[in-house]
Motif scaffolding. Structure first.
Motif, PDB file in Angstrom:
ATOM      1  N   LEU A   1     -36.753  28.484 -18.265  1.00  0.00           N
ATOM      2  CA  LEU A   1     -36.856  29.625 -17.355  1.00  0.00           C
ATOM      3  C   LEU A   1     -35.470  30.155 -17.000  1.00  0.00           C
ATOM      4  CD1 LEU A   1     -38.709  31.441 -15.586  1.00  0.00           C
ATOM      5  CD2 LEU A   1     -38.376  29.785 -13.738  1.00  0.00           C
ATOM      6  N   TYR A   2     -34.544  29.243 -16.718  1.00  0.00           N
ATOM      7  CA  TYR A   2     -33.172  29.650 -16.384  1.00  0.00           C
ATOM      8  C   TYR A   2     -32.595  30.493 -17.520  1.00  0.00           C
ATOM      9  CZ  TYR A   2     -28.287  29.488 -14.916  1.00  0.00           C
ATOM     10  OH  TYR A   2     -27.005  29.854 -14.528  1.00  0.00           O
ATOM     11  N   GLU A   3     -32.749  30.005 -18.752  1.00  0.00           N
ATOM     12  CA  GLU A   3     -32.182  30.717 -19.904  1.00  0.00           C
ATOM     13  C   GLU A   3     -32.866  32.069 -20.120  1.00  0.00           C
ATOM     14  OE1 GLU A   3     -29.354  29.665 -22.465  1.00  0.00           O
ATOM     15  OE2 GLU A   3     -29.189  29.600 -20.298  1.00  0.00           O
ATOM     16  N   THR A   4     -34.168  32.107 -19.949  1.00  0.00           N
ATOM     17  CA  THR A   4     -34.909  33.369 -20.124  1.00  0.00           C
ATOM     18  C   THR A   4     -34.434  34.420 -19.121  1.00  0.00           C
ATOM     19  OG1 THR A   4     -36.852  32.145 -20.880  1.00  0.00           O
ATOM     20  CG2 THR A   4     -37.217  34.406 -20.153  1.00  0.00           C
ATOM     21  N   ILE A   5     -34.353  34.014 -17.862  1.00  0.00           N
ATOM     22  CA  ILE A   5     -33.922  34.949 -16.806  1.00  0.00           C
ATOM     23  C   ILE A   5     -32.442  35.298 -16.982  1.00  0.00           C
ATOM     24  CG2 ILE A   5     -33.605  35.246 -14.300  1.00  0.00           C
ATOM     25  CD1 ILE A   5     -36.557  35.320 -15.159  1.00  0.00           C
ATOM     26  N   ARG A   6     -31.643  34.314 -17.373  1.00  0.00           N
ATOM     27  CA  ARG A   6     -30.206  34.562 -17.574  1.00  0.00           C
ATOM     28  C   ARG A   6     -29.988  35.641 -18.639  1.00  0.00           C
ATOM     29  NH1 ARG A   6     -26.649  33.759 -21.172  1.00  0.00           N
ATOM     30  NH2 ARG A   6     -27.995  32.521 -22.518  1.00  0.00           N
TER      31      ARG A   6
ATOM     32  N   PRO B   1     -45.372  34.637 -11.496  1.00  0.00           N
ATOM     33  CA  PRO B   1     -46.451  33.664 -11.725  1.00  0.00           C
ATOM     34  C   PRO B   1     -46.044  32.474 -12.590  1.00  0.00           C
ATOM     35  CG  PRO B   1     -47.274  35.904 -11.967  1.00  0.00           C
ATOM     36  CD  PRO B   1     -45.788  36.010 -11.801  1.00  0.00           C
ATOM     37  N   ALA B   2     -45.267  32.731 -13.648  1.00  0.00           N
ATOM     38  CA  ALA B   2     -44.874  31.635 -14.551  1.00  0.00           C
ATOM     39  C   ALA B   2     -44.078  30.571 -13.812  1.00  0.00           C
ATOM     40  CB  ALA B   2     -44.047  32.189 -15.709  1.00  0.00           C
ATOM     41  N   ALA B   3     -43.230  31.014 -12.892  1.00  0.00           N
ATOM     42  CA  ALA B   3     -42.395  30.063 -12.149  1.00  0.00           C
ATOM     43  C   ALA B   3     -43.232  29.237 -11.180  1.00  0.00           C
ATOM     44  CB  ALA B   3     -41.310  30.813 -11.384  1.00  0.00           C
ATOM     45  N   GLN B   4     -44.329  29.803 -10.722  1.00  0.00           N
ATOM     46  CA  GLN B   4     -45.174  29.099  -9.758  1.00  0.00           C
ATOM     47  C   GLN B   4     -45.963  27.968 -10.424  1.00  0.00           C
ATOM     48  OE1 GLN B   4     -45.101  29.969  -6.390  1.00  0.00           O
ATOM     49  NE2 GLN B   4     -43.478  31.315  -7.086  1.00  0.00           N
ATOM     50  N   LYS B   5     -46.286  28.136 -11.698  1.00  0.00           N
ATOM     51  CA  LYS B   5     -47.162  27.156 -12.354  1.00  0.00           C
ATOM     52  C   LYS B   5     -46.402  26.340 -13.392  1.00  0.00           C
ATOM     53  CE  LYS B   5     -51.115  30.189 -11.620  1.00  0.00           C
ATOM     54  NZ  LYS B   5     -51.977  31.183 -12.244  1.00  0.00           N
ATOM     55  N   LYS B   6     -46.201  26.969 -14.535  1.00  0.00           N
ATOM     56  CA  LYS B   6     -45.642  26.255 -15.681  1.00  0.00           C
ATOM     57  C   LYS B   6     -44.273  25.633 -15.383  1.00  0.00           C
ATOM     58  CE  LYS B   6     -44.226  27.062 -20.439  1.00  0.00           C
ATOM     59  NZ  LYS B   6     -43.835  28.079 -21.397  1.00  0.00           N
ATOM     60  N   HIS B   7     -43.456  26.353 -14.608  1.00  0.00           N
ATOM     61  CA  HIS B   7     -42.070  25.920 -14.409  1.00  0.00           C
ATOM     62  C   HIS B   7     -41.854  25.265 -13.042  1.00  0.00           C
ATOM     63  CE1 HIS B   7     -40.804  28.251 -17.972  1.00  0.00           C
ATOM     64  NE2 HIS B   7     -41.673  29.138 -17.561  1.00  0.00           N
TER      65      HIS B   7
ATOM     66  N   SER C   1     -18.708  35.276 -17.357  1.00  0.00           N
ATOM     67  CA  SER C   1     -18.710  33.817 -17.155  1.00  0.00           C
ATOM     68  C   SER C   1     -19.848  33.383 -16.227  1.00  0.00           C
ATOM     69  CB  SER C   1     -17.367  33.343 -16.601  1.00  0.00           C
ATOM     70  OG  SER C   1     -17.256  33.649 -15.226  1.00  0.00           O
ATOM     71  N   LEU C   2     -20.251  34.279 -15.322  1.00  0.00           N
ATOM     72  CA  LEU C   2     -21.368  33.952 -14.423  1.00  0.00           C
ATOM     73  C   LEU C   2     -22.684  33.818 -15.192  1.00  0.00           C
ATOM     74  CD1 LEU C   2     -20.501  36.343 -11.459  1.00  0.00           C
ATOM     75  CD2 LEU C   2     -20.444  33.847 -11.380  1.00  0.00           C
ATOM     76  N   PHE C   3     -22.724  34.441 -16.365  1.00  0.00           N
ATOM     77  CA  PHE C   3     -23.955  34.419 -17.162  1.00  0.00           C
ATOM     78  C   PHE C   3     -23.799  33.592 -18.436  1.00  0.00           C
ATOM     79  CE2 PHE C   3     -24.094  38.288 -14.611  1.00  0.00           C
ATOM     80  CZ  PHE C   3     -25.345  38.179 -14.029  1.00  0.00           C
ATOM     81  N   ASP C   4     -22.872  32.647 -18.415  1.00  0.00           N
ATOM     82  CA  ASP C   4     -22.699  31.771 -19.578  1.00  0.00           C
ATOM     83  C   ASP C   4     -23.985  30.991 -19.846  1.00  0.00           C
ATOM     84  OD1 ASP C   4     -20.124  32.456 -20.162  1.00  0.00           O
ATOM     85  OD2 ASP C   4     -19.194  30.750 -19.152  1.00  0.00           O
TER      86      ASP C   4
ATOM     87  N   ALA D   1     -29.223  39.510  -9.762  1.00  0.00           N
ATOM     88  CA  ALA D   1     -29.238  38.614 -10.931  1.00  0.00           C
ATOM     89  C   ALA D   1     -28.798  37.206 -10.538  1.00  0.00           C
ATOM     90  CB  ALA D   1     -28.316  39.175 -12.017  1.00  0.00           C
ATOM     91  N   LEU D   2     -27.726  37.132  -9.766  1.00  0.00           N
ATOM     92  CA  LEU D   2     -27.217  35.819  -9.342  1.00  0.00           C
ATOM     93  C   LEU D   2     -28.212  35.115  -8.424  1.00  0.00           C
ATOM     94  CD1 LEU D   2     -23.434  36.570  -8.691  1.00  0.00           C
ATOM     95  CD2 LEU D   2     -24.507  35.628 -10.735  1.00  0.00           C
ATOM     96  N   LEU D   3     -28.855  35.884  -7.566  1.00  0.00           N
ATOM     97  CA  LEU D   3     -29.852  35.300  -6.659  1.00  0.00           C
ATOM     98  C   LEU D   3     -30.974  34.638  -7.458  1.00  0.00           C
ATOM     99  CD1 LEU D   3     -31.154  34.876  -3.842  1.00  0.00           C
ATOM    100  CD2 LEU D   3     -32.215  37.122  -4.123  1.00  0.00           C
ATOM    101  N   LYS D   4     -31.468  35.341  -8.463  1.00  0.00           N
ATOM    102  CA  LYS D   4     -32.564  34.790  -9.275  1.00  0.00           C
ATOM    103  C   LYS D   4     -32.148  33.476  -9.942  1.00  0.00           C
ATOM    104  CE  LYS D   4     -35.296  38.919 -10.410  1.00  0.00           C
ATOM    105  NZ  LYS D   4     -34.825  39.839  -9.367  1.00  0.00           N
ATOM    106  N   LEU D   5     -30.942  33.455 -10.491  1.00  0.00           N
ATOM    107  CA  LEU D   5     -30.473  32.239 -11.170  1.00  0.00           C
ATOM    108  C   LEU D   5     -30.268  31.103 -10.172  1.00  0.00           C
ATOM    109  CD1 LEU D   5     -27.953  33.748 -13.757  1.00  0.00           C
ATOM    110  CD2 LEU D   5     -30.293  32.967 -14.166  1.00  0.00           C
ATOM    111  N   ARG D   6     -29.744  31.437  -8.996  1.00  0.00           N
ATOM    112  CA  ARG D   6     -29.542  30.408  -7.969  1.00  0.00           C
ATOM    113  C   ARG D   6     -30.885  29.850  -7.495  1.00  0.00           C
ATOM    114  NH1 ARG D   6     -27.115  33.704  -3.893  1.00  0.00           N
ATOM    115  NH2 ARG D   6     -27.010  31.903  -2.529  1.00  0.00           N
ATOM    116  N   GLN D   7     -31.867  30.730  -7.385  1.00  0.00           N
ATOM    117  CA  GLN D   7     -33.199  30.275  -6.962  1.00  0.00           C
ATOM    118  C   GLN D   7     -33.798  29.308  -7.980  1.00  0.00           C
ATOM    119  OE1 GLN D   7     -34.906  34.202  -6.407  1.00  0.00           O
ATOM    120  NE2 GLN D   7     -35.034  33.906  -4.196  1.00  0.00           N
ATOM    121  N   ILE D   8     -33.650  29.629  -9.261  1.00  0.00           N
ATOM    122  CA  ILE D   8     -34.190  28.737 -10.297  1.00  0.00           C
ATOM    123  C   ILE D   8     -33.523  27.366 -10.223  1.00  0.00           C
ATOM    124  CG2 ILE D   8     -34.461  28.350 -12.792  1.00  0.00           C
ATOM    125  CD1 ILE D   8     -34.461  31.479 -13.047  1.00  0.00           C
TER     126      ILE D   8
END
Length: 249
Positions: free
Chosen positions: A23-28, A71-77, A243-246, A54-61
């Protein structure tokens, strides 16, 4: 003047794996593309909000995929490596008799932690921006009625005297080390007679690690990026931004 006891700071790394890593990689990848397009069209200084989002989403993951409202984050991930590390650490620390302050920027994250604590029947008190009676949880913790205090960074990072604590856990890193230090100083202050242990939980190779690096080396850059003023000038190069999106290694 009374001398303060020692403060020992440690970073505990955790590695994202399985669906959380995916999920992190997909969103990144998707957010990196979005940010690039935005910067290309409007320039860096007018892309402030999209970069922050963008940074908020990655930090949340990194904290727990369930913080991401998809939805995917709520179940599968739904599994969180960091939450697992926290719960293991808390069990060990509490068995040692430690008194713990646990800080997070995300009140929702504190809610998820609460559910885990309730399952394990670990007693705690909590303070967030919604807490109307701040005095009672502070008293309960200070008087030894509960061993664990969950605190949102914004609501409880200043103005509290919590010298009953000998351990501070920062669940997620914040861009400004002064804010984290102020939170730590709820325990490490006059009246404290024990060594204070400070643990920072950081997801390895992620944006969290980049935040720590920039805390150390590029404070002005971080200040511009995370300033709430939209007009704040970003002291950031394309290289800094990328670099933030490495990718995760």
């Amino acid at each position: 003047m009374e001398e303060l006891p020692d403060k020992v700071e440690m970073i505990r790394h955790v590695e994202l794996s399985g669906p959380q890593r995916d999920l992190y990689e997909t969103i990144r990848i998707s957010m990196q593309k979005k940010v690039r397009e935005h910067v290309k069209q409007l320039g860096l200084n007018r892309s402030h909000i999209i970069i922050l989002d963008a940074l908020l989403k990655l930090r949340q993951i990194c904290c727990d995929p369930r913080l991401l409202k998809i939805p995917a984050a709520q179940k599968k991930h739904a599994e969180s490596a960091k939450l697992e590390l926290l719960m293991t650490s808390l069990t060990e620390l509490l068995e040692e008799g430690r008194r713990i302050l646990l800080f997070s920027q995300f009140t929702e994250m504190l809610g998820l932690i609460e559910k885990e604590l309730d399952q394990k029947k670990i007693r705690y008190v909590k303070l967030t921006g919604q807490t109307k009676d701040r005095k009672t949880p502070v008293q309960q913790f200070q008087q030894g009625e509960v061993p664990l205090f969950l605190i949102s960074l914004k609501a409880g990072g200043t103005g509290l005297n919590l010298t009953a604590a000998d351990t501070v856990i920062h669940y997620d890193p914040w861009w400004n080390p002064a804010v984290e230090n102020q939170a730590t100083d709820r325990a490490h202050r006059i009246g404290q007679n024990k060594t204070v242990f400070v643990y920072k939980l950081v997801a390895k190779g992620t944006v969290e690690e980049k935040i720590l690096e920039m805390q150390r080396n590029k404070h002005a850059l971080m200040e511009g990026l995370f300033s709430e003023a939209e007009t704040s000038k970003l002291k950031m190069t394309d290289k800094d931004l990328q670099s933030l999106f490495d990718p995760l290694e």
